[in-house]
Design a protein around this motif. Structure first.
Motif, PDB file in Angstrom:
ATOM      1  N   PRO A 100       0.839  -1.214   0.000  1.00 38.51           N
ATOM      2  CA  PRO A 100       0.000   0.000   0.000  1.00 38.51           C
ATOM      3  C   PRO A 100       0.869   1.258   0.000  1.00 38.51           C
ATOM      4  N   ALA A 101       0.363   2.279  -0.667  1.00 35.73           N
ATOM      5  CA  ALA A 101       1.065   3.560  -0.733  1.00 35.73           C
ATOM      6  C   ALA A 101       0.440   4.523   0.276  1.00 35.73           C
ATOM      7  N   GLU A 102       1.286   5.179   1.035  1.00 26.75           N
ATOM      8  CA  GLU A 102       0.811   6.104   2.064  1.00 26.75           C
ATOM      9  C   GLU A 102       0.547   7.476   1.445  1.00 26.75           C
ATOM     10  N   ASN A 103      -0.588   8.054   1.835  1.00 31.32           N
ATOM     11  CA  ASN A 103      -0.927   9.399   1.389  1.00 31.32           C
ATOM     12  C   ASN A 103      -0.287  10.392   2.354  1.00 31.32           C
ATOM     13  N   SER A 104       0.816  10.992   1.925  1.00 31.02           N
ATOM     14  CA  SER A 104       1.556  11.877   2.815  1.00 31.02           C
ATOM     15  C   SER A 104       0.788  13.145   3.158  1.00 31.02           C
ATOM     16  N   GLU A 105      -0.177  13.529   2.324  1.00 29.92           N
ATOM     17  CA  GLU A 105      -0.938  14.740   2.608  1.00 29.92           C
ATOM     18  C   GLU A 105      -1.863  14.562   3.809  1.00 29.92           C
ATOM     19  N   GLN A 106      -2.325  13.335   4.048  1.00 33.63           N
ATOM     20  CA  GLN A 106      -3.239  13.066   5.153  1.00 33.63           C
ATOM     21  C   GLN A 106      -2.530  12.568   6.408  1.00 33.63           C
ATOM     22  N   ARG A 107      -1.206  12.563   6.377  1.00 36.82           N
ATOM     23  CA  ARG A 107      -0.461  11.954   7.477  1.00 36.82           C
ATOM     24  C   ARG A 107      -0.655  12.718   8.782  1.00 36.82           C
ATOM     25  N   TYR A 108      -0.619  14.049   8.752  1.00 33.67           N
ATOM     26  CA  TYR A 108      -0.695  14.853   9.965  1.00 33.67           C
ATOM     27  C   TYR A 108      -1.926  15.765   9.980  1.00 33.67           C
ATOM     28  N   LYS A 109      -2.916  15.412   9.182  1.00 34.63           N
ATOM     29  CA  LYS A 109      -4.136  16.205   9.177  1.00 34.63           C
ATOM     30  C   LYS A 109      -4.920  15.958  10.462  1.00 34.63           C
ATOM     31  N   VAL A 110      -5.721  16.940  10.856  1.00 33.29           N
ATOM     32  CA  VAL A 110      -6.583  16.788  12.027  1.00 33.29           C
ATOM     33  C   VAL A 110      -7.690  15.796  11.683  1.00 33.29           C
ATOM     34  N   ARG A 111      -7.849  14.793  12.529  1.00 41.44           N
ATOM     35  CA  ARG A 111      -8.833  13.759  12.267  1.00 41.44           C
ATOM     36  C   ARG A 111     -10.238  14.286  12.550  1.00 41.44           C
ATOM     37  N   ARG A 112     -11.115  14.068  11.601  1.00 44.84           N
ATOM     38  CA  ARG A 112     -12.509  14.456  11.745  1.00 44.84           C
ATOM     39  C   ARG A 112     -13.377  13.212  11.757  1.00 44.84           C
TER      40      ARG A 112
END
Length: 504
Positions: free
Chosen positions: A101-113
């Protein structure tokens, strides 16, 4: 991973970390749980920035020369050969691991909703605090209070008094004398108290540099110890002389007990007491140990006894400074304990449930979402089919187990009705359903039929009661006595029977 690619990845990661921190700081939650959770997340991101930055500095220093070698390969004429070589390596890697699987680096440190409004997001602070601490608002010193009560020669303080004086280590209030402090039990107690206060400060203030604060406490203690100004731990001679100077009028100071007496007569009477004799022996023993060490080790005379005193004094000093730094939480704890002492168990349980419900309240849906208004009421999640409390919500599972609500008690007299729990079963014997069932069986005295649920047993018991009643029933004819002409005394019934037969 190549060194230059790792360098580029770290730079990108640092920028995303900074953006993640900015997103969290821009939001100001209302509840203390959410604020603490945000601060802990920011603290974790800051630690990650620190680690990534240190790794980036090592790459730029290039002590092994690997980064310089890669740059030279790129700058040579066969740069495309090096490019295709790396490209083939990438293709081989993905050929060996096609489903990686490829990690989405843009969502790595986003605030979880929360996508689902019925399921709250897990929080970091949920496992950091006990229920008594209420997410860092109050102290939970019950364990330390029990350890304090187990010490020797201490005053029996209740929990509220202990909250007011746990950082007062003078023998006058706490009841712990200097001689009793140099014990392993007291050293362990002060250590436990220190560890809790440090842990509480780290958990409630994750963005502060707690190590720097504790280091300043240690520096202040070192300076005060060198000058001999640590309260309660001055040199023995200086302490005694200072206490004598404070004595006024006819007051007399006792060096062994470190206590002042009003006059000479009271002082003389106390010399024969058990406490004075014990204190005198302990003081004499300390002096002999210090003298023996001075004869054997020269300048290290008081190292053994004084170092132990220093270790205890250092922990006491840290407790005082930590308590002073968290004076707000301490005062709030005293108010909370006083308030809870006037509450019933039901009110305490309700308050705890309200706190958890507020903490687990999901975020409001986006504008235009009228799903909650269409339903009218919230859907209650009750997979275990627990009974509902007075507020319409399921009771806690531990309360369900405590009252044994999972145990069934059938009653044949009530029409095979099943009662859940022993409490409901014991209560139903005085209810109309059970009394009506007994009256249908002809039973009038229902108070004698408690804990009887079988119809056959109830009928047998009622028949037995009726037989005993008939056996003990007094015959009115046998009470009245009659006398014949000859002076023979007999019951009235026998007299009339003989008279009818003509025998009298």
């Amino acid at each position: 991973m190549l060194i230059l690619e790792e360098q580029r990845y770290i730079h990108e990661d640092l920028e995303r970390l900074e953006q993640g921190i900015a997103d969290r700081i821009g939001d100001e939650p209302k509840h203390i749980r959410d604020r603490l959770n945000r601060d802990h997340e920011v603290a974790q991101l800051l630690d990650q920035i620190k680690n990534q930055s240190s790794r980036l500095i090592e790459i730029y220093q290039d002590e092994g020369g690997g980064r310089s070698q890669e740059i030279r390969k790129i700058g040579t004429s066969d740069a495309l050969d090096e490019f295709y070589k790396q490209l083939n390596d990438v293709r081989d890697h993905h050929a060996r691991y096609p489903n990686e699987p490829a990690e989405n680096s843009e969502q790595r440190y986003k605030v979880r909703r929360g996508g689902d409004a019925t399921e709250p997001l897990p929080s970091i602070v949920d496992s950091l605090f006990s229920g008594e601490e209420a997410y860092g608002r109050f102290f939970d010193l019950n364990t330390c209070h029990e350890a304090f009560l187990n010490l020797t020669n201490v005053r029996r303080l209740n929990y509220l008094q202990y909250l007011e004086s746990f950082d007062n280590f003078t023998s006058g209030y706490g009841g712990v004398k200097r001689a009793d402090k140099i014990t392993d039990q007291y050293f362990k107690y002060v250590g436990t108290l220190t560890e809790y206060l440090e842990s509480f400060m780290r958990r409630t203030r994750p963005l502060e540099n707690i190590d720097k604060v504790l280091a300043s406490f240690d520096q202040d203690f070192e300076a005060a110890w060198e000058k001999g100004e640590v309260e309660g731990w001055e040199a023995e001679k200086g302490t005694t002389q200072g206490a004598r100077d404070l004595s006024t009028g006819d007051a007399v100071w006792c060096d062994d007990c470190e206590k002042e007496f009003k006059n000479q007569n009271v002082y003389n009477n106390h010399l024969t007491g058990r406490k004075h004799v014990k204190a005198a022996e302990q003081r004499k023993q300390r002096q002999s140990e210090s003298n023996g060490q001075s004869n054997g080790h020269g300048p290290r005379a008081v190292s053994a006894a004084r170092l132990k005193e220093r270790a205890v004094a250092e922990r006491e000093h840290r407790v005082k400074r930590l308590a002073s730094a968290m004076s707000t939480e301490r005062s709030d704890t005293r108010v909370n304990v006083e308030r809870k002492q006037g509450m019933t168990e039901r009110e305490r349980q309700q308050e705890l449930e309200n706190l958890l419900n507020v903490a687990e309240t999901p975020r409001e849906p986006a504008e235009g979402g009228d799903e909650g208004e269409e339903d009218g009421e919230e859907k209650i999640y009750n997979p275990l089919k627990l009974p509902l409390a007075w507020d319409g919500k399921p009771i806690p599972f531990w309360l369900y187990r405590l009252h044994g609500l999972g145990v069934e008690f059938p009653c044949e007299i009530c029409g095979n009705f099943v009662y859940m729990g022993r409490r409901a079963f014991d209560k139903h014997f005085n209810e109309a359903r059970h009394i009506y069932g007994l009256k249908c069986l002809g039973v009038t005295n229902t108070s004698l039929f408690r804990d009887i649920t079988s119809i056959n047993e109830a009928q047998k018991l009622w028949e037995k009661i009726q037989k005993e009643k008939r056996r003990n029933k007094v015959d009115d004819g046998s009470v009245v006595q009659m006398e014949d002409m000859s002076g023979n005394v007999m019951p009235e019934k026998v007299y009339y029977d003989l008279q009818k037969q003509g025998l009298l």
